[in-house]
Design a protein around this motif. Structure first.
Motif: not given
Length: 183
Positions: A126-154
């Motif tokens: 997984l890479e960010r478009l601005d080429s900045v490394e993914i921090t643990p906080r960003y990774a958790v946000a990515h996972t929680l946003l994945f869970l939220a979007t799949t729960a709402m729009f599956t």
């Protein structure tokens, strides 16, 4: 002498400059690899959840001898109260599994390889478009946003890579990330 925002904040690479590289590194079959990587990670979650559920049930059952046992001093309580330890054990196991899944994501996706174990198995990153490394906080946000979007729009969320640029899913688009092959 005024400096613009573009000259004061240097980026490693701009998204427009990376377009040919992104398409080359994504290649064909990226969606299948991503689904298989998710399946590997999800099977790890299920294994941990099952083990925690069994452990929590055994722990709560052993503690129920001293706690809410209707045959002891609480003989007049409703029979439904006897189910309380099982509901509590399942809830406890679910919360601990969610906490472990978040910790797993923070350590692996937000770690050195920028990929979970399933993603590393299928050589994804997984890479960010601005080429900045993914921090643990960003990774958790990515996972929680994945869970939220799949729960709402599956199941509609599964159609997003077919219409969004760079074959991104909805949570990738919202966080400006890309799934790329490593080698």
């Amino acid at each position: 002498m005024t400096e613009t925002l573009e000259t004061t904040i240097p980026f490693k690479a701009r998204p427009a400059d990376r377009a040919p590289e992104i398409l080359l590194r994504q290649g064909h079959g990226l969606h299948l690899q991503r689904v298989l990587a998710f399946t590997v990670d999800y099977s790890l979650y299920i294994t941990v959840a099952f083990a925690l559920s069994v452990f929590a049930t055994m722990l709560i059952e052993s503690l129920s001898w001293w706690w809410v046992a209707p045959e002891h001093a609480f003989g007049d309580l409703p029979a439904r109260l006897g189910e309380t330890p099982y509901v509590l054990s399942k809830s406890l196991a679910a919360l601990v599994t969610l906490a472990l899944a978040i910790a797993y994501t923070a350590l692996t996706l937000g770690g050195r390889y920028q990929a979970t174990l399933g993603m590393r198995l299928f050589r994804l990153r997984l890479e960010r478009l601005d080429s900045v490394e993914i921090t643990p906080r960003y990774a958790v946000a990515h996972t929680l946003l994945f869970l939220a979007t799949t729960a709402m729009f599956t199941p509609l969320v599964l159609l997003a890579p077919l219409v969004l640029a760079n074959r991104q899913m909805l949570h990738d688009r919202l966080l400006d990330t890309l799934m790329l092959r490593t080698g």
